[in-house]
Design a protein around this motif. Structure first.
Motif, PDB file in Angstrom:
ATOM      1  N   LEU A   1       0.809  -1.220   0.000  1.00 15.45           N
ATOM      2  CA  LEU A   1       0.000   0.000   0.000  1.00 15.45           C
ATOM      3  C   LEU A   1       0.844   1.274   0.000  1.00 15.45           C
ATOM      4  O   LEU A   1       0.338   2.341  -0.348  1.00 15.45           O
ATOM      5  N   ARG A   2       2.106   1.161   0.370  1.00 14.10           N
ATOM      6  CA  ARG A   2       2.952   2.341   0.477  1.00 14.10           C
ATOM      7  C   ARG A   2       3.005   3.133  -0.833  1.00 14.10           C
ATOM      8  O   ARG A   2       3.144   4.353  -0.846  1.00 14.10           O
ATOM      9  N   GLU A   3       2.869   2.431  -1.958  1.00 15.21           N
ATOM     10  CA  GLU A   3       2.919   3.086  -3.262  1.00 15.21           C
ATOM     11  C   GLU A   3       1.594   3.739  -3.642  1.00 15.21           C
ATOM     12  O   GLU A   3       1.521   4.443  -4.642  1.00 15.21           O
ATOM     13  N   HIS A   4       0.537   3.510  -2.855  1.00 20.73           N
ATOM     14  CA  HIS A   4      -0.801   3.951  -3.260  1.00 20.73           C
ATOM     15  C   HIS A   4      -1.453   4.926  -2.294  1.00 20.73           C
ATOM     16  O   HIS A   4      -2.494   5.500  -2.619  1.00 20.73           O
ATOM     17  N   VAL A   5      -0.885   5.093  -1.101  1.00 20.52           N
ATOM     18  CA  VAL A   5      -1.469   6.002  -0.123  1.00 20.52           C
ATOM     19  C   VAL A   5      -0.393   6.967   0.361  1.00 20.52           C
ATOM     20  O   VAL A   5       0.795   6.804   0.069  1.00 20.52           O
ATOM     21  N   ARG A   6      -0.803   7.986   1.103  1.00 15.29           N
ATOM     22  CA  ARG A   6       0.146   9.031   1.497  1.00 15.29           C
ATOM     23  C   ARG A   6       1.235   8.490   2.413  1.00 15.29           C
ATOM     24  O   ARG A   6       2.422   8.793   2.264  1.00 15.29           O
ATOM     25  N   SER A   7       0.855   7.709   3.397  1.00 19.21           N
ATOM     26  CA  SER A   7       1.860   7.161   4.314  1.00 19.21           C
ATOM     27  C   SER A   7       1.310   5.912   4.984  1.00 19.21           C
ATOM     28  O   SER A   7       0.090   5.704   5.043  1.00 19.21           O
ATOM     29  N   ILE A   8       2.212   5.094   5.485  1.00 21.25           N
ATOM     30  CA  ILE A   8       1.874   3.850   6.173  1.00 21.25           C
ATOM     31  C   ILE A   8       2.706   3.775   7.444  1.00 21.25           C
ATOM     32  O   ILE A   8       3.893   4.111   7.438  1.00 21.25           O
ATOM     33  N   GLU A   9       2.090   3.346   8.529  1.00 18.23           N
ATOM     34  CA  GLU A   9       2.857   3.067   9.742  1.00 18.23           C
ATOM     35  C   GLU A   9       2.333   1.781  10.359  1.00 18.23           C
ATOM     36  O   GLU A   9       1.119   1.624  10.549  1.00 18.23           O
ATOM     37  N   LEU A  10       3.250   0.858  10.649  1.00 20.22           N
ATOM     38  CA  LEU A  10       2.862  -0.368  11.342  1.00 20.22           C
ATOM     39  C   LEU A  10       2.760  -0.062  12.835  1.00 20.22           C
ATOM     40  O   LEU A  10       3.639   0.576  13.402  1.00 20.22           O
ATOM     41  N   ALA A  11       1.683  -0.542  13.460  1.00 16.53           N
ATOM     42  CA  ALA A  11       1.433  -0.237  14.876  1.00 16.53           C
ATOM     43  C   ALA A  11       1.218  -1.529  15.653  1.00 16.53           C
ATOM     44  O   ALA A  11       0.091  -2.031  15.751  1.00 16.53           O
ATOM     45  N   PRO A  12       2.280  -2.117  16.197  1.00 19.98           N
ATOM     46  CA  PRO A  12       2.126  -3.356  16.971  1.00 19.98           C
ATOM     47  C   PRO A  12       1.255  -3.135  18.210  1.00 19.98           C
ATOM     48  O   PRO A  12       1.341  -2.095  18.860  1.00 19.98           O
ATOM     49  N   VAL A  13       0.436  -4.128  18.514  1.00 17.45           N
ATOM     50  CA  VAL A  13      -0.478  -4.050  19.661  1.00 17.45           C
ATOM     51  C   VAL A  13      -0.375  -5.342  20.457  1.00 17.45           C
ATOM     52  O   VAL A  13      -0.324  -6.435  19.877  1.00 17.45           O
ATOM     53  N   TRP A  14      -0.331  -5.232  21.777  1.00 16.48           N
ATOM     54  CA  TRP A  14      -0.466  -6.421  22.619  1.00 16.48           C
ATOM     55  C   TRP A  14      -1.738  -6.254  23.450  1.00 16.48           C
ATOM     56  O   TRP A  14      -2.814  -6.638  23.028  1.00 16.48           O
ATOM     57  N   ASP A  15      -1.617  -5.594  24.585  1.00 14.34           N
ATOM     58  CA  ASP A  15      -2.804  -5.338  25.408  1.00 14.34           C
ATOM     59  C   ASP A  15      -2.915  -3.841  25.697  1.00 14.34           C
ATOM     60  O   ASP A  15      -3.406  -3.438  26.747  1.00 14.34           O
ATOM     61  N   ASP A  16      -2.429  -3.040  24.737  1.00 11.91           N
ATOM     62  CA  ASP A  16      -2.298  -1.606  24.941  1.00 11.91           C
ATOM     63  C   ASP A  16      -2.934  -0.812  23.798  1.00 11.91           C
ATOM     64  O   ASP A  16      -2.427   0.236  23.403  1.00 11.91           O
ATOM     65  N   LEU A  17      -4.052  -1.316  23.274  1.00 13.39           N
ATOM     66  CA  LEU A  17      -4.635  -0.688  22.097  1.00 13.39           C
ATOM     67  C   LEU A  17      -5.011   0.769  22.353  1.00 13.39           C
ATOM     68  O   LEU A  17      -4.797   1.631  21.490  1.00 13.39           O
TER      69      LEU A  17
END
Length: 313
Positions: free
Chosen positions: A21-37
């Motif tokens: 998707l990085r080539e198709h949208v303004r920006s991408i960020e991966l956001a890891p989640v455990w029990d802290d959403l």
């Protein structure tokens, strides 16, 4: 411990989606989640971000997947996939099966056993034993299909002990295994139906999608169970299969995308499960069906994003 493999797959899929998707949208960020959403969501502005939701649990707890979209919506975010209520219904195989029955759909006869030492009285053998609230074939091995009462009792007790939840006992339907991928909000489009070909064995009771067959890519089961898409179905059988999948999708209130798994016996589809957040990896079943419908990996992901925007209140 082996179930950790399915958790690792989530990170792999997230990276594949992000890179695509990085080539198709303004920006991408991966956001890891455990029990802290909640803490993670506070880092972002819901007016400027949409969430591609791949979170399958909070803190590793069964049943918690449904809480994820509830918290996202409460914080004002648009997100891909289904709502709290749909995930609550589909997160429990028991609730799913009751919903399917209420809609008049065929599903294998079943009982839910909550305590060790208790045994089903209404399910005929052979039967298959599964954890009631797990997905991704967790807890399913070739030993899960049993033909005698002693083996049945052992599998039930092991399931309750190891997964700390009830065991679902179903009549084992000997027949073809079909995956029906759908997407849409309210009135879904059915993508080409796929069939799991169990080429590694002629034994009907071993023809299941086990954990090893799904996650151990070098296993005999994985190498010997290709997905054939589109499946070869007579037109009247295909109509029946697609109609059952659409009704199951609508009965559970699914939005976005899902995969309906079923067994076909005597031209009758028996719905096994509605997988609301199926694997979106480039080598997984949902993209196999999307590709057969003419989509690239990028166009599939972008369509799923558009469905999220279309679901805005």
């Amino acid at each position: 411990p082996e179930d950790i493999l399915s958790d690792a797959e989530t990170e792999r899929v997230a990276r594949s989606i992000g890179e695509t998707l990085r080539e198709h949208v303004r920006s991408i960020e991966l956001a890891p989640v455990w029990d802290d959403l909640g803490d993670v969501l506070r880092r972002y502005d819901p007016a400027r971000h949409v969430i591609f939701n791949l979170c399958e649990s909070l803190g590793g707890r069964a049943w918690s997947e449904a809480e994820v979209p509830r918290l996202m919506r409460a914080a004002g975010f648009l997100h891909t996939g289904s709502s709290y209520m749909a995930l609550r219904r589909a997160g429990s195989k028991l609730i799913t099966k009751r919903s399917l029955e209420a809609a008049g759909l065929q599903t294998p006869p079943y009982e839910v056993i909550r305590h060790p030492g208790r045994r089903p009285t209404r399910v005929s053998l052979p039967a298959i034993v599964k954890p009631v609230a797990e997905h991704g074939s967790c807890g399913i091995t070739l030993a899960s299909v049993v033909q005698d009462r002693k083996s049945l009792g052992e599998r039930i007790d092991a399931c309750i002990r190891d997964y700390r939840q009830a065991a679902l006992v179903e009549e084992f339907i000997i027949g073809r295994e079909l995956n029906v991928a759908l997407w849409g909000n309210g009135f879904p489009e059915v993508l080409p139906v796929a069939e799991i070909a169990f080429r590694w064995t002629d034994e009907p009771l071993q023809q299941i999608v086990s954990f090893s067959g799904k996650w151990h890519k070098d296993s005999v089961e994985a190498r010997g169970t290709p997905g054939i898409c589109p499946a070869e179905l007579a037109p009247h059988v295909q109509d029946r299969v697609e109609a059952a999948a659409v009704l199951a999708y609508q009965e559970l209130g699914v939005r976005g995308f899902a995969r309906v798994d079923m067994r076909l016996r005597d031209e009758i589809p028996y719905v096994l499960e509605v997988n609301i957040h199926p694997d979106l990896a480039p080598d997984a079943g949902f993209f196999r069906s999307a590709r057969a419908a003419g989509h690239s990996y990028a166009s599939m992901l972008l369509y799923i994003l558009r469905l999220a925007f279309a679901s805005a209140p």
